[in-house]
Design a protein around this motif. Structure first.
Motif, PDB file in Angstrom:
ATOM      1  N   ALA A  96      41.665 -30.887  -0.395  1.00  0.00           N
ATOM      2  CA  ALA A  96      42.274 -31.810   0.576  1.00  0.00           C
ATOM      3  C   ALA A  96      41.850 -33.243   0.285  1.00  0.00           C
ATOM      4  O   ALA A  96      42.668 -34.180   0.373  1.00  0.00           O
ATOM      5  N   ARG A  97      40.584 -33.439  -0.068  1.00  0.00           N
ATOM      6  CA  ARG A  97      40.097 -34.776  -0.411  1.00  0.00           C
ATOM      7  C   ARG A  97      40.819 -35.307  -1.650  1.00  0.00           C
ATOM      8  O   ARG A  97      41.273 -36.466  -1.677  1.00  0.00           O
ATOM      9  N   ALA A  98      40.943 -34.469  -2.695  1.00  0.00           N
ATOM     10  CA  ALA A  98      41.615 -34.899  -3.928  1.00  0.00           C
ATOM     11  C   ALA A  98      43.085 -35.198  -3.672  1.00  0.00           C
ATOM     12  O   ALA A  98      43.626 -36.202  -4.168  1.00  0.00           O
ATOM     13  N   ILE A  99      43.740 -34.350  -2.903  1.00  0.00           N
ATOM     14  CA  ILE A  99      45.171 -34.543  -2.636  1.00  0.00           C
ATOM     15  C   ILE A  99      45.399 -35.821  -1.832  1.00  0.00           C
ATOM     16  O   ILE A  99      46.375 -36.556  -2.076  1.00  0.00           O
ATOM     17  N   HIS A 100      44.508 -36.104  -0.898  1.00  0.00           N
ATOM     18  CA  HIS A 100      44.613 -37.363  -0.146  1.00  0.00           C
ATOM     19  C   HIS A 100      44.562 -38.554  -1.099  1.00  0.00           C
ATOM     20  O   HIS A 100      45.366 -39.500  -0.976  1.00  0.00           O
TER      21      HIS A 100
END
Length: 447
Positions: A207-211
């Motif tokens: 989720a952090r990377a996709i953000h």
């Protein structure tokens, strides 16, 4: 192809007749200093003359335990009989025609094998090259040609090569990038998954990377995301479960290609043909090299047919790409993995290494983590008081092991990881001896 017996078996035992470097090696080191630039550095202060199984013999007759495999290249052994036989037969026929001029069957046969083995979905195409960095460069070219987009995203702790483009994808500055810029544009970096340090689950790290991918680049600009399923030079970092699957899901939903860099993790190294298989991910493109050809220079980009066909005729290739001798070696290496049960052997090696290292870790808080898969396992060293990476300790332990005749490699963005990449043909006895030398060196080292 018939398998020839080795002409003379190399004793599978460690033996130091001299200190390292010995007298003959010292002469060669002086010759090296006169003609080879300092930027071409070597781990061991000696010169190989013969290698087989888990042993490398040097010019002074010293026999060294090989826990590096030429950085994961000689997985089937440094003189695997099927590889040797294939190379000898091909050399007698011809050494080169250039596939782009007069093609030959070996290139096609290697592409067929990769179509059978790689986890890329649907009909596939493969283009052959010489090195891992060259494969990565061409995967990026193909991704841009197919998508019509330019941006490429890589991850923290990534290593993808030392050419201009691949240096931009590589995260670590020294020694790989320092002083060599400017680098290729439209390369972006996002946070990956490093469970020991970030404490995040796979879903949380994804989720952090996709953000970051959404906010800093935007899917409409992004041709591809590239990642090593287990990050090699960055520290043998195994992403948290679910991370890779979630990243590839986002890529599919947003018309972004996912490139799996399996240059170090491929060809039985991790106990599967490819590390992507552990999370059942299906890359759009996969880059391979290192263990593909038993030590001969060969690399590949394999991908979905419609993606690989996006480049114009003549847009992919190179004078030496898919050299016939290297292709013969690759067919021998693949046959060796299949016929000699080396997938299972990699898993046996993992058990031996992890059992040894975790038993030491229980009584040594400097070992922060033991991690990896198959014959690709590492341990990270820290200052137990501060938790900071301890590169000085790592270097001292590795050097002490090398002095005692064990080829030992380090890695990690902070230089505090000792990595183990033994040939899959090493015996358990040699492997345990090499591990004992390393961990005894750790016990004796105080910094």
């Amino acid at each position: 192809m018939p398998v020839a017996a080795p002409s003379s078996a190399l004793p599978q035992s460690r033996s130091l007749l001299t200190t390292l470097p010995g007298p003959r090696a010292q002469e060669l080191l002086e010759r090296q200093r006169q003609v080879v630039p300092a930027g071409v550095a070597s781990t061991m202060p000696t010169f190989a003359v013969r290698a087989e199984g888990g042993i490398v013999e040097d010019v002074d007759g010293n026999r060294l335990i090989d826990l590096g495999s030429g950085i994961a290249v000689t997985s089937v052994g440094a003189s695997a009989p099927r590889v040797v036989a294939g190379v000898q037969q091909q050399v007698e026929q011809f050494t080169h025609t250039c596939f782009m001029v007069t093609p030959y069957e070996g290139y096609v046969a290697v592409a067929e094998k990769l179509a059978d083995l790689t986890p890329v979905p649907g009909p596939q195409r493969t283009a052959l090259f010489n090195s891992g960095a060259e494969a990565v460069e061409n995967a990026v070219k193909v991704a841009r040609a197919y998508t019509g987009k330019q941006a490429i995203a890589a991850f923290d702790h990534a290593y993808h090569g030392r050419t201009s483009l691949t240096m931009a994808l590589t995260a670590k500055n020294k020694p790989y990038k320092n002083g060599f810029g400017p680098f290729s544009p439209e390369i972006y970096r996002v946070a990956g998954s490093y469970p020991l340090r970030d404490g995040l689950s796979g879903a949380e790290a994804a989720a952090r990377a996709i953000h970051q991918l959404d906010r800093q680049i935007g899917a409409n600009n992004l041709a591809a995301v590239i990642m090593e399923p287990i990050q090699g030079e960055g520290g043998f970092i195994v992403p948290a479960p679910g991370f890779l699957a979630e990243i590839t899901r986002w890529c599919r939903e947003n018309d972004v290609l996912f490139i799996a860099d399996e240059i170090q993790t491929g060809f039985a190294r991790t106990g599967q043909w490819f590390a992507s298989e552990f999370e059942d991910i299906q890359p759009d493109l996969i880059t391979t090299a290192k263990g593909i050809a038993g030590g001969m220079p060969l690399s590949a980009v394999t991908g979905r047919a419609e993606i690989m066909d996006a480049a114009l005729p003549g847009g992919l290739g190179g004078t030496y790409g898919g050299n016939p001798v290297a292709c013969a070696a690759a067919l021998g290496a693949i046959e060796t993995i299949m016929e000699d049960g080396l997938l299972g052997r990699a898993r046996e090696i993992e058990h031996v290494i992890v059992e040894h290292l975790t038993s030491v870790q229980r009584n040594d808080a400097r070992i922060a983590e033991v991690r990896g898969r198959g014959a690709m396992v590492a341990f990270e060293l820290i200052n137990p008081t501060t938790g900071a990476p301890d590169a000085a300790l790592t270097g001292a332990v590795a050097q002490a092991a090398r002095d005692q005749g064990v080829i030992t490699l380090t890695c990690g963005t902070d230089g505090n990881v000792i990595r183990l990449l033994p040939p899959l043909t090493i015996s358990n006895e040699l492997l345990r001896e090499g591990l004992t030398v390393i961990t005894d060196a750790l016990a004796a080292t105080t910094i």
